[in-house]
Design a protein around this motif. Structure first.
Motif, PDB file in Angstrom:
ATOM      1  N   THR A   2       0.842  -1.188   0.000  1.00 15.01           N
ATOM      2  CA  THR A   2       0.000   0.000   0.000  1.00 15.01           C
ATOM      3  C   THR A   2       0.878   1.239   0.000  1.00 15.01           C
ATOM      4  O   THR A   2       1.900   1.291   0.687  1.00 15.01           O
ATOM      5  CB  THR A   2      -0.911   0.017   1.237  1.00 15.01           C
ATOM      6  OG1 THR A   2      -1.757  -1.124   1.214  1.00 15.01           O
ATOM      7  CG2 THR A   2      -1.761   1.286   1.264  1.00 15.01           C
ATOM      8  N   LEU A   4       0.628   5.485   0.421  1.00 19.16           N
ATOM      9  CA  LEU A   4      -0.106   6.723   0.673  1.00 19.16           C
ATOM     10  C   LEU A   4       0.496   7.810  -0.202  1.00 19.16           C
ATOM     11  O   LEU A   4       1.700   8.056  -0.150  1.00 19.16           O
ATOM     12  CB  LEU A   4      -0.001   7.111   2.145  1.00 19.16           C
ATOM     13  CG  LEU A   4      -0.507   6.101   3.173  1.00 19.16           C
ATOM     14  CD1 LEU A   4      -0.319   6.649   4.586  1.00 19.16           C
ATOM     15  CD2 LEU A   4      -1.972   5.750   2.931  1.00 19.16           C
ATOM     16  N   VAL A  16       5.469   4.133   0.818  1.00 17.68           N
ATOM     17  CA  VAL A  16       5.099   2.750   0.536  1.00 17.68           C
ATOM     18  C   VAL A  16       5.260   1.979   1.841  1.00 17.68           C
ATOM     19  O   VAL A  16       6.336   1.994   2.457  1.00 17.68           O
ATOM     20  CB  VAL A  16       5.976   2.145  -0.569  1.00 17.68           C
ATOM     21  CG1 VAL A  16       5.616   0.678  -0.801  1.00 17.68           C
ATOM     22  CG2 VAL A  16       5.811   2.947  -1.865  1.00 17.68           C
ATOM     23  N   HIS A 122       2.211  -0.843  -6.741  1.00 20.86           N
ATOM     24  CA  HIS A 122       1.678  -0.577  -5.404  1.00 20.86           C
ATOM     25  C   HIS A 122       0.236  -0.088  -5.495  1.00 20.86           C
ATOM     26  O   HIS A 122      -0.152   0.574  -6.462  1.00 20.86           O
ATOM     27  CB  HIS A 122       2.532   0.473  -4.688  1.00 20.86           C
ATOM     28  CG  HIS A 122       3.980   0.120  -4.603  1.00 20.86           C
ATOM     29  ND1 HIS A 122       4.428  -1.083  -4.087  1.00 20.86           N
ATOM     30  CD2 HIS A 122       5.102   0.803  -4.985  1.00 20.86           C
ATOM     31  CE1 HIS A 122       5.739  -1.121  -4.150  1.00 20.86           C
ATOM     32  NE2 HIS A 122       6.174   0.002  -4.678  1.00 20.86           N
ATOM     33  N   ALA A 123      -0.542  -0.396  -4.489  1.00 22.22           N
ATOM     34  CA  ALA A 123      -1.919   0.082  -4.413  1.00 22.22           C
ATOM     35  C   ALA A 123      -1.908   1.494  -3.836  1.00 22.22           C
ATOM     36  O   ALA A 123      -1.668   1.685  -2.642  1.00 22.22           O
ATOM     37  CB  ALA A 123      -2.757  -0.845  -3.534  1.00 22.22           C
ATOM     38  N   VAL A 125      -3.165   4.945  -2.432  1.00 18.94           N
ATOM     39  CA  VAL A 125      -4.280   5.540  -1.699  1.00 18.94           C
ATOM     40  C   VAL A 125      -4.025   7.041  -1.639  1.00 18.94           C
ATOM     41  O   VAL A 125      -3.030   7.487  -1.061  1.00 18.94           O
ATOM     42  CB  VAL A 125      -4.387   4.963  -0.274  1.00 18.94           C
ATOM     43  CG1 VAL A 125      -5.510   5.659   0.490  1.00 18.94           C
ATOM     44  CG2 VAL A 125      -4.599   3.461  -0.312  1.00 18.94           C
TER      45      VAL A 125
END
Length: 323
Positions: A2, A4, A16, A122-123, A125
């Motif tokens: 994840t 940010l 990360v 990476h995801a 957000v």
């Protein structure tokens, strides 16, 4: 993993994460004239290396960059498309130009930080400009403190980091069993290099270890834990290891030493306040902000009130507050 991702006046930032651990910290300024990934017209201003494919200097987006290789059929004065492969590295001692290469096109802007994070798998957000400071809670300021101080603590010791025009130098400091200290330091070095996005040449000064066996253990730890791609030497009898990685972006340590970094950090703090705010900092930081009113205007739009600037020699790294 994840990530940010936060956009703020003048810069975007990302962390990360793996659970509560920060694996990578990213910082991307919006004022870089030649960001990596930009494909744009470039005029060949000069070339060297004779008639073959040597190197040249191009003018791209109003700035000079190094073209390598320079195709033999690209005459001086002609404009073609080029892609930025490596950022400029202004260190105040021996500034290095951005590096570009010929590209078939089409022209395109450089990918923003969110796109780069997503491309890395990476995801992402997206963190809003208001509400809880998720980046700070996840460890942003702790990583910035590492970059500014050059001190990184790990269990049993500390890394002391010095950035020079030639290379990054990391000294391992600690007490106790030297073999265990070196093993823990090797893991800390690999994590530091990934966390700060360090590229280029790095020299690590480990404790001197007697015999090839203990040195081979350190070599194996580095080979397993360093972020790819890299090349490295085996540890010599004096405890020195050289590591070389591609420099695709400036590391956070390099970014933190560029003019304006402190000002951009204050702007991200100020944008989370509501209403009129005041930024107090050293005259150098305030002068940098005053010369860029578009940044304070953007911050004022986010806070919903005016942004005042106040120079104070005793403000340390600066602070923000409601007016």
């Amino acid at each position: 993993m994840t990530a940010l991702v936060e956009a703020a006046p003048g810069a975007a930032r990302a962390l990360v994460l793996a659970g509560d651990a920060v694996l990578e910290a990213h910082f991307a300024r919006t004022d870089d004239p030649l960001p990596v990934g930009l494909i744009a017209p470039a005029r060949l201003a000069s070339r060297s290396g004779g008639h073959g494919a040597g190197r040249g200097v191009v003018v791209m987006a109003g700035h000079e960059a190094l073209l390598e290789p320079a195709p033999a059929d690209w005459p001086e004065g002609q404009t073609r498309l080029a892609e930025v492969l490596r950022p400029a590295r202004p260190d105040g001692v021996r500034d290095k130009q951005a590096r570009v290469a010929v590209h078939a096109g089409p022209a395109r802007p450089a990918p923003d930080l969110a796109a780069r994070i997503a491309a890395a798998g990476h995801a992402a957000v997206l963190v809003p400009a208001h509400g809880p400071d998720q980046l700070a809670e996840a460890g942003w300021y702790a990583v910035v403190e590492e970059a500014l101080s050059g001190r990184v603590d790990f269990a049993g010791g500390r890394l002391l980091v010095a950035d020079t025009p030639a290379m990054l130098v990391i000294d391992v400091d600690g007490n106790g069993d030297l073999a265990r200290l070196a093993e823990a330091a090797a893991r800390a070095v690999a994590a530091l290099i990934r966390r700060h996005g360090i590229g280029g040449p790095v020299v690590v000064d480990f404790p001197s270890l007697g015999g090839r066996g203990p040195r081979a253990v350190i070599d194996a730890i580095l080979a397993e834990t360093l972020p790819q791609p890299f090349e490295k030497t085996a540890m010599n009898g004096f405890g020195l290891v050289q590591i070389i990685r591609p420099r695709r972006q400036l590391s956070l340590m390099e970014e933190s030493r560029r003019p304006g970094f402190a000002a951009l950090e204050l702007l991200r703090r100020a944008m989370r306040l509501v209403g009129a705010v005041r930024i107090e900092a050293s005259p150098r930081v305030i002068d940098w902000l005053a010369a860029r009113p578009a940044l304070t205007d953007e911050c004022a739009r986010l806070t919903g009130g005016a942004v005042a600037l106040r120079a104070d020699n005793g403000a340390g790294r600066g602070h923000v507050q409601h007016v």
